[in-house]
Design an enzyme around this catalytic site. Structure first.
Site, PDB file in Angstrom:
ATOM      1  CB  SER A   1       3.838  21.095   3.034  1.00  0.00           C
ATOM      2  OG  SER A   1       3.615  19.864   3.740  1.00  0.00           O
TER       3      SER A   1
ATOM      4  CB  CYS B   1       3.165 -15.528   0.819  1.00  0.00           C
ATOM      5  SG  CYS B   1       4.851 -15.895   0.547  1.00  0.00           S
TER       6      CYS B   1
ATOM      7  CB  CYS C   1       8.011 -15.071   4.521  1.00  0.00           C
ATOM      8  SG  CYS C   1       7.067 -16.026   3.347  1.00  0.00           S
TER       9      CYS C   1
ATOM     10  CG  HIS D   1       4.800   8.381   4.018  1.00  0.00           C
ATOM     11  ND1 HIS D   1       4.604   9.713   3.680  1.00  0.00           N
ATOM     12  CD2 HIS D   1       5.391   8.396   5.350  1.00  0.00           C
ATOM     13  CE1 HIS D   1       4.636  10.283   5.077  1.00  0.00           C
ATOM     14  NE2 HIS D   1       5.539   9.582   5.890  1.00  0.00           N
TER      15      HIS D   1
END
Length: 399
Positions: A271, A226, A199, A188
């Protein structure tokens, strides 16, 4: 001759009135039956007993609803094994880990609660509080440090018992504990990492602060650019309801390969309500006898409990401390000055120095790493924390 339009309107009006009266009658029956069911059987009058017989279907439906509520309540309760039972189970777990040829660990928010980071579905978890209509108190996640469980996991890897860690957590504490990146899948995302997807290959920037201040569900731009192509950077967080596509730090390939080779899976502090949906992690296409042996450490019920060889009801730190004693392994100690994030971090460009107001991790705990003026918040402002919860929920109509 009667106006057919008027007749049609009158019929519709009468039909709607009949439906309203029927619904009100059904509600009255539900209220009556619910009131009677609340009384002990010995205290019910003959008329009330007759009402239950007359409205048997309604009584059965209300009883089934109560059973479902009780089951849900039991699943949300935290259960603790007593110390003797806990130690007995840990000895069984230790024996399994020593015999394992390819151990994989799955981790959830429960391993970070000792670092004052709330979990999601516990009694004081993020989802639990939001479901009750409460605000979520702010946590300065940059001040969190790897817990005893994080360091024990690193020790297991160092001692070559553990092959791979698959984590749902975005707090970056596995990385900061010293676990090598090739042995870690952060499904996640990681709150300290922002990337440039323009890029090729995707360019990664590790920061010393939470990069998710301005991001949320379906809005991942961090407002920084960037240094190579000038495109806007984005965070790596996968919110509830989103599908992660980044190769790193998610490392889905590593997670799937590890699950495929695993003979033992240890789940810590999760969980499993989200992880259970990732079919590639469970080898459910194999016969039960050829699947990895499953061990679960969690205080609440999980949907995988019935498939587990062993379920340990205890706090992760307590279980892992006993486990290290049983295996006779010294627990690695976290030293902030040796935190790998300092060697991995990319400094901000001069124009981005004022792009955030989050706390900056400093090499020494007492060193002030504060960036910009920041008042303490009473609720979580922006970022990944608690985001995506409202997706798909119906909003109440304002009268």
């Amino acid at each position: 001759m009667a106006d057919p339009g008027f007749s049609s309107r009158a019929e519709r009006k009468a039909l709607n009135k009949a439906k309203i009266l029927q619904r009100e009658s059904e509600r009255e029956v539900f209220r009556l039956v619910r009131r009677v069911l609340k009384k002990p059987e010995s205290e019910r009058s003959e008329e009330e007993a007759a009402a239950l017989l007359l409205h048997r279907d309604t009584a059965e439906e209300l009883c089934q609803r109560q059973v479902r509520r009780n089951v849900l309540k039991r699943k949300q309760e935290e259960v603790f094994d007593d110390v003797d039972e806990l130690k007995r189970k840990v000895r069984q777990l230790a024996a399994a880990l020593q015999q394992a040829k390819h151990l994989v660990v799955y981790t959830g928010a429960g391993i970070s609660t000792a670092a004052s980071i709330p979990d999601y579905r516990g009694p004081n978890g993020v989802w639990t509080q939001l479901q009750r209509g409460r605000t979520v108190s702010s946590s300065d996640l940059s001040k969190a440090e790897p817990t005893l469980t994080h360091m024990c996991i690193r020790t297991l890897y160092k001692e070559r018992l553990l092959k791979h860690v698959v984590s749902q957590n975005c707090d970056g504490l596995h990385l900061r504990s010293g676990l090598p990146r090739h042995a870690l899948s952060e499904l996640h995302g990681n709150m300290f990492i922002e990337v440039c997807t323009s890029c090729s290959p995707v360019r990664e920037y590790v920061r010393l602060f939470d990069v998710t201040e301005r991001t949320s569900l379906h809005r991942h731009g961090t407002s920084r650019s960037c240094s190579h192509c000038g495109s806007e950077l984005r965070d790596t967080i996968v919110h509830f309801g989103e599908r992660g596509t980044l190769e790193q730090p998610l490392n889905w390939k590593g997670a799937a390969e590890a699950a495929k080779m695993a003979d033992v899976i240890l789940c810590l502090g999760s969980s499993l309500k989200v992880l259970k949906k990732y079919a590639c992690l469970w080898c459910m296409n194999r016969p039960a006898s050829k699947r990895p042996k499953l061990y679960i450490v969690n205080l609440q019920w999980t949907p995988k409990d019935d498939l587990a060889v062993l379920k340990i009801n205890g706090k992760c730190d307590d279980v892992m401390r006993f486990l290290m004693e049983e295996l006779n392994f010294p627990i690695s100690v976290y030293e902030r000055s040796e935190d790998p994030i300092f060697s991995l971090a990319t400094p901000l460009q001069p124009e981005d120095e004022d792009s955030h107001s989050r706390e900056v991790i400093a090499p020494c705990a007492d060193q002030d790493g504060h960036s910009g003026d920041q008042e303490e918040a009473t609720v979580v402002q922006g970022g990944w924390f608690g985001r995506g919860y409202g997706k798909g929920r119906k909003k109440k109509k304002v009268a």
